[in-house]
Scaffold this motif. Structure first.
Motif, PDB file in Angstrom:
ATOM      1  N   VAL A   1      10.499   4.010 -19.551  1.00 22.06           N
ATOM      2  CA  VAL A   1       9.716   4.577 -18.442  1.00 22.06           C
ATOM      3  C   VAL A   1      10.633   5.334 -17.479  1.00 22.06           C
ATOM      4  N   GLU A   2      10.260   6.599 -17.239  1.00 25.25           N
ATOM      5  CA  GLU A   2      11.038   7.404 -16.290  1.00 25.25           C
ATOM      6  C   GLU A   2      10.391   7.307 -14.905  1.00 25.25           C
ATOM      7  N   VAL A   3      11.189   7.026 -13.892  1.00 20.76           N
ATOM      8  CA  VAL A   3      10.651   6.973 -12.529  1.00 20.76           C
ATOM      9  C   VAL A   3      10.632   8.396 -11.977  1.00 20.76           C
ATOM     10  N   LEU A   4       9.446   8.815 -11.499  1.00 23.14           N
ATOM     11  CA  LEU A   4       9.259  10.218 -11.100  1.00 23.14           C
ATOM     12  C   LEU A   4       9.405  10.366  -9.587  1.00 23.14           C
ATOM     13  N   ARG A   5      10.431  11.070  -9.161  1.00 27.64           N
ATOM     14  CA  ARG A   5      10.674  11.232  -7.717  1.00 27.64           C
ATOM     15  C   ARG A   5      10.460  12.679  -7.294  1.00 27.64           C
ATOM     16  N   GLY A   6       9.596  12.874  -6.286  1.00 28.60           N
ATOM     17  CA  GLY A   6       9.380  14.219  -5.777  1.00 28.60           C
ATOM     18  C   GLY A   6      10.402  14.546  -4.696  1.00 28.60           C
ATOM     19  N   PRO A   7      10.455  15.813  -4.271  1.00 27.04           N
ATOM     20  CA  PRO A   7      11.469  16.232  -3.295  1.00 27.04           C
ATOM     21  C   PRO A   7      11.284  15.615  -1.908  1.00 27.04           C
ATOM     22  N   ASN A   8      10.117  15.020  -1.637  1.00 23.80           N
ATOM     23  CA  ASN A   8       9.874  14.428  -0.315  1.00 23.80           C
ATOM     24  C   ASN A   8      10.554  13.068  -0.175  1.00 23.80           C
ATOM     25  N   ILE A   9      10.991  12.519  -1.296  1.00 25.29           N
ATOM     26  CA  ILE A   9      11.536  11.157  -1.251  1.00 25.29           C
ATOM     27  C   ILE A   9      13.023  11.211  -0.925  1.00 25.29           C
TER      28      ILE A   9
ATOM     29  N   PHE B   1       2.011  18.501  -1.289  1.00 20.50           N
ATOM     30  CA  PHE B   1       2.468  17.763  -2.474  1.00 20.50           C
ATOM     31  C   PHE B   1       2.926  16.344  -2.152  1.00 20.50           C
ATOM     32  N   GLU B   2       3.210  16.085  -0.857  1.00 15.37           N
ATOM     33  CA  GLU B   2       3.943  14.862  -0.503  1.00 15.37           C
ATOM     34  C   GLU B   2       3.243  13.574  -0.955  1.00 15.37           C
ATOM     35  N   ASN B   3       1.984  13.403  -0.549  1.00 12.11           N
ATOM     36  CA  ASN B   3       1.306  12.142  -0.875  1.00 12.11           C
ATOM     37  C   ASN B   3       1.151  11.976  -2.384  1.00 12.11           C
ATOM     38  N   ALA B   4       0.788  13.054  -3.049  1.00  6.67           N
ATOM     39  CA  ALA B   4       0.594  12.966  -4.497  1.00  6.67           C
ATOM     40  C   ALA B   4       1.923  12.625  -5.186  1.00  6.67           C
ATOM     41  N   ASP B   5       3.010  13.188  -4.688  1.00  5.67           N
ATOM     42  CA  ASP B   5       4.323  12.855  -5.255  1.00  5.67           C
ATOM     43  C   ASP B   5       4.635  11.372  -5.054  1.00  5.67           C
ATOM     44  N   ASP B   6       4.313  10.868  -3.854  1.00  8.98           N
ATOM     45  CA  ASP B   6       4.568   9.450  -3.588  1.00  8.98           C
ATOM     46  C   ASP B   6       3.737   8.565  -4.519  1.00  8.98           C
ATOM     47  N   HIS B   7       2.480   8.953  -4.740  1.00  5.04           N
ATOM     48  CA  HIS B   7       1.625   8.161  -5.631  1.00  5.04           C
ATOM     49  C   HIS B   7       2.225   8.113  -7.040  1.00  5.04           C
ATOM     50  N   ARG B   8       2.720   9.260  -7.472  1.00  2.00           N
ATOM     51  CA  ARG B   8       3.297   9.347  -8.820  1.00  2.00           C
ATOM     52  C   ARG B   8       4.546   8.480  -8.917  1.00  2.00           C
ATOM     53  N   TYR B   9       5.350   8.529  -7.846  1.00  2.00           N
ATOM     54  CA  TYR B   9       6.560   7.696  -7.813  1.00  2.00           C
ATOM     55  C   TYR B   9       6.167   6.219  -7.910  1.00  2.00           C
TER      56      TYR B   9
ATOM     57  N   GLN C   1       0.885  -1.170   0.000  1.00  2.00           N
ATOM     58  CA  GLN C   1       0.000   0.000   0.000  1.00  2.00           C
ATOM     59  C   GLN C   1       0.922   1.219   0.000  1.00  2.00           C
ATOM     60  N   ASP C   2       0.347   2.412  -0.148  1.00  2.00           N
ATOM     61  CA  ASP C   2       1.205   3.573  -0.380  1.00  2.00           C
ATOM     62  C   ASP C   2       2.019   4.017   0.839  1.00  2.00           C
ATOM     63  N   ALA C   3       1.474   3.821   2.049  1.00  2.00           N
ATOM     64  CA  ALA C   3       2.190   4.328   3.226  1.00  2.00           C
ATOM     65  C   ALA C   3       3.453   3.515   3.520  1.00  2.00           C
ATOM     66  N   THR C   4       3.449   2.249   3.108  1.00  2.00           N
ATOM     67  CA  THR C   4       4.675   1.446   3.250  1.00  2.00           C
ATOM     68  C   THR C   4       5.331   1.237   1.890  1.00  2.00           C
ATOM     69  N   GLY C   5       4.568   1.510   0.819  1.00  2.00           N
ATOM     70  CA  GLY C   5       5.012   1.149  -0.524  1.00  2.00           C
ATOM     71  C   GLY C   5       6.177   1.974  -1.040  1.00  2.00           C
TER      72      GLY C   5
END
Ligand code: MIC
Ligand code: SF4
Length: 644
Positions: free
Chosen positions: A446-454, A72-80, A35-39
């Motif tokens: 495929v490019e892996v998209l990483r936000g600044p929260n990661i 932005f954090e959760n949405a960035d994680d989802h995108r990642y 799931q996303d919180a551990t994913g």
């Protein structure tokens, strides 16, 4: 000698070890879920391991926990997660598709298969006869890469169900009764199997409610046989070809047998603040309530919500009560919308939430101060709702809906004639919210998209020769992972940022702990019985790792958390004599001389010296050859890299 259901599945998936109780077995894993919180962390770990494509039969990533997007954090994680899945061969269940366990049961689980998931309620899959186990994200990452998953061979418990539930008594009441009998630590080191005539009276969603909440017993997992009822559920999901029959042999041997007569059960509640603090609704009496929440991976199936809708139909929620309802999946939501039940719920005044974990993990709907909240969820640990003094009671959907109407604890048996909701012959399934990954030959595009929260995984180091550090924190019995690494709307967005989330580590118990641990540099934590019960979140090990914790010394550990500590390279020690817990105070200087050599030599018992008092305290650490090497290497990531 015959086999139990779990032993049959383990035998068919055994990669290493023998099936003697307590010894380590390595299992081939057919399916994984995250799931996303551990994913986010699990996929960062998967990337670090460096296997290009998943090697499982099916791996699915769900977005269901961090759906409150206040920054932005959760949405960035989802995108990642979406992009990393697309590249590496993992199916992606989009936000809105539902709670991982509910959707996995409906759409992907298969009897007889093994599943590990980075969520402690993965045993929900036991409702259709899977061996489904909750694990830390790193274990899931290794399994996705084709590695074995290791457990200590559990004892087998058989729960014989006889009779039939009375009208208005629910599957939730069965698992509350099991919790009353066994307690939150009664299942540690055990697999719970259900059998007997009573099983035939329970549908798959009802069985899944029971296996789901087996997590609260501390059990490795829970499992039901796969029978004709399972077959018709799977046929109704358009997946009859995934069905196989599975039952225990008649001469299977169990270490423990518990008998429950379903006909004798009555509506119950788990009272604050533990899932095993059980009382009947009648005993609690007509106390006023403030809030009702219906949903979560325990009780948000089509059947559950249809029963709720039938109770609410034509009535209005009590003016003193706030009622929130979150359907478990898009399939459930959709079917309620089409058949009109959703209108009955809305008409009655319920606040409809998206199909996600929501209030269960403190993502909204925190109750008022000292508020009494009845929830169909599985955990009522102190503070988990987001309101520190909230009083959370865990109940069935029937009890929840009945009480929402009256404004007081209400036994649903007072509602009159029972509602009879048959399971549909065909569920309205549509996997349009599950995105398949690109073909292997296209993965480079495929490019892996990483936000600044990661942020990267915390720094690790091989086990030191000796440990000589102070005790930075002493806590009591039954410490949950919600104490160690709290969740909720403010903290969950930091799940991919260990430095930031560490600032909240143990703050429920002691708000100064993170600053103190940092200032000390390196330290040891001391705890009591069943330390680390609850969730699978490896953040409860990674934040302590980041804060310099070298060892945790307790009276006993919960299974997943102990494995997560080892995976993080933190020594999990237990007192040989439980009363020595009293021989350490916060601030004492502690030493484990020559600990590396002792571990490397295979010693399992050593002395912890309390340099402040001069007392020598025997402690132990049982490790297999593999877990010993993991600890010596400084954690599973380093071990896996070293072993190619
Ligand atoms: C929970 O119910 O506590 C959670 C949130 O689902 C956790 C996972 C997590 O902390 O992300 C679990 O049960 O493992
Ligand atoms: Fe989500 Fe709650 Fe289930 Fe955990 S227990 S997976 S937070 S619904």
């Amino acid at each position: 000698m015959g086999y139990t259901i779990a032993q049959k599945i383990i035998k068919a998936h055994l990669l290493s070890g023998d099936m003697t109780v307590g010894s380590e077995v390595g299992l081939k894993i057919d399916q994984t879920l995250t799931q996303d919180a551990t994913g986010t962390m699990a996929y960062l770990e998967f990337e670090a391991i460096g296997v290009p494509r998943v090697k499982t039969e099916k791996s699915v990533a769900y977005i269901d926990h961090n759906t409150l997007q206040t920054g932005f954090e959760n949405a960035d994680d989802h995108r990642y997660i979406q992009s990393v899945c697309n590249k590496h061969g993992i199916y992606f269940s989009r936000p809105g598709n539902g709670i991982c366990h509910q959707v996995h049961l409906e759409r992907f689980g298969k009897p007889g298969k093994t599943l590990i998931g980075s969520d402690s309620h993965t045993p929900t899959g036991g409702g259709i006869g899977m061996l489904a186990i909750g694990a830390g994200g790193l274990d899931v990452a290794v399994a996705m890469g084709g590695g074995a998953y290791y457990i200590q061979m559990p004892k087998m418990v058989r729960i014989n169900l006889s009779g039939k539930l009375q009208p208005w008594v629910s599957a939730k009441d069965i698992i509350l009764e099991v919790l009353r009998i066994m307690s939150v630590k009664g299942g540690v080191g055990k697999i719970i199997e259900y059998g007997g005539e009573g099983v035939k009276t329970l549908t798959v969603p009802e069985r899944a409610t029971i296996t789901n909440m087996g997590a609260e017993l501390g059990a490795t997992t829970s499992v039901f046989p796969s029978d004709e009822i399972t077959k018709s559920f799977m046929a109704a999901q358009g997946r009859e070809e995934d069905w196989v029959a599975l039952a225990a042999d008649d001469d299977a041997v169990y270490d423990e047998v518990i008998n429950i007569n379903l006909s004798e059960l009555v509506p119950m509640a788990a009272c604050p603040h533990s899932p095993d603090n059980i009382k009947t609704i009648e005993e609690i009496g007509p106390q006023p309530i403030d809030q009702v929440c219906i949903g979560s991976c325990t009780n948000s199936s089509y059947l559950d919500l249809m029963r709720v809708a039938a109770i609410l139909k034509g009535k209005t929620v009590n003016p003193k009560v706030s009622l929130a309802i979150a359907p478990g999946s898009k399939q459930v939501y959709n079917m309620l919308a089409r058949n009109g039940a959703l209108a009955d719920i809305i008409e009655a005044g319920a606040r409809i939430l998206e199909c996600a974990c929501g209030p269960c993990i403190g993502m909204g709907q925190s109750p008022n101060s000292k508020g009494i909240s009845l929830r169909t969820f599985n955990r009522n640990f102190e503070g988990r709702s987001g309101t520190r003094d909230g009083q959370i009671y865990l109940v069935s959907p029937e009890t929840a809906a009945a009480s929402a109407l009256t404004g007081v604890f209400t036994d649903p048996r007072t509602l009159g004639d029972a509602v009879n909701i048959p399971l549909p012959e065909k569920f309205e399934y549509n996997d349009n919210m599950v995105i398949a990954p690109v073909a292997e030959e296209d993965m480079d595009s495929v490019e892996v998209l990483r936000g600044p929260n990661i942020k990267p995984y915390p720094a690790t180091a091989p086990l030191q020769d000796s440990i000589d550090v102070p005790c930075s924190l002493k806590v009591g019995d039954n410490i949950t992972t919600d104490h160690i690494m709290p969740a909720g709307a403010k903290i969950l967005p930091l799940r991919s940022n260990i430095p930031a989330i560490s600032e909240h580590c143990f703050t429920v118990c002691d708000k100064d702990f993170p600053a103190r641990a940092k200032q000390l540099g390196s330290s040891i934590i001391v705890g009591g019985i069943n330390y680390g019960q609850g969730s699978s979140r490896e953040h409860a090990a990674l934040a302590p790792l980041y804060l310099g914790i070298k060892a945790v010394v307790v009276k006993s550990f919960a299974r997943i958390h102990r494995a997560n500590l080892i995976n993080a390279g933190i020594l999990p020690l237990t007192f040989v004599n439980a009363e020595d817990y009293d021989a350490i105070s916060e601030g004492d200087e502690l030493a484990l001389p020559d600990i590396r050599k002792s571990i490397a030599d295979g010693k399992e018992e050593f002395l912890l010296i309390n340099k402040t008092t001069g007392k020598e305290i025997p402690v132990q650490c049982e490790l297999s050859g593999r877990t010993r090497d993991i600890i010596l290497a400084g954690g599973l990531l380093d071990y896996t890299k070293n072993h190619g």
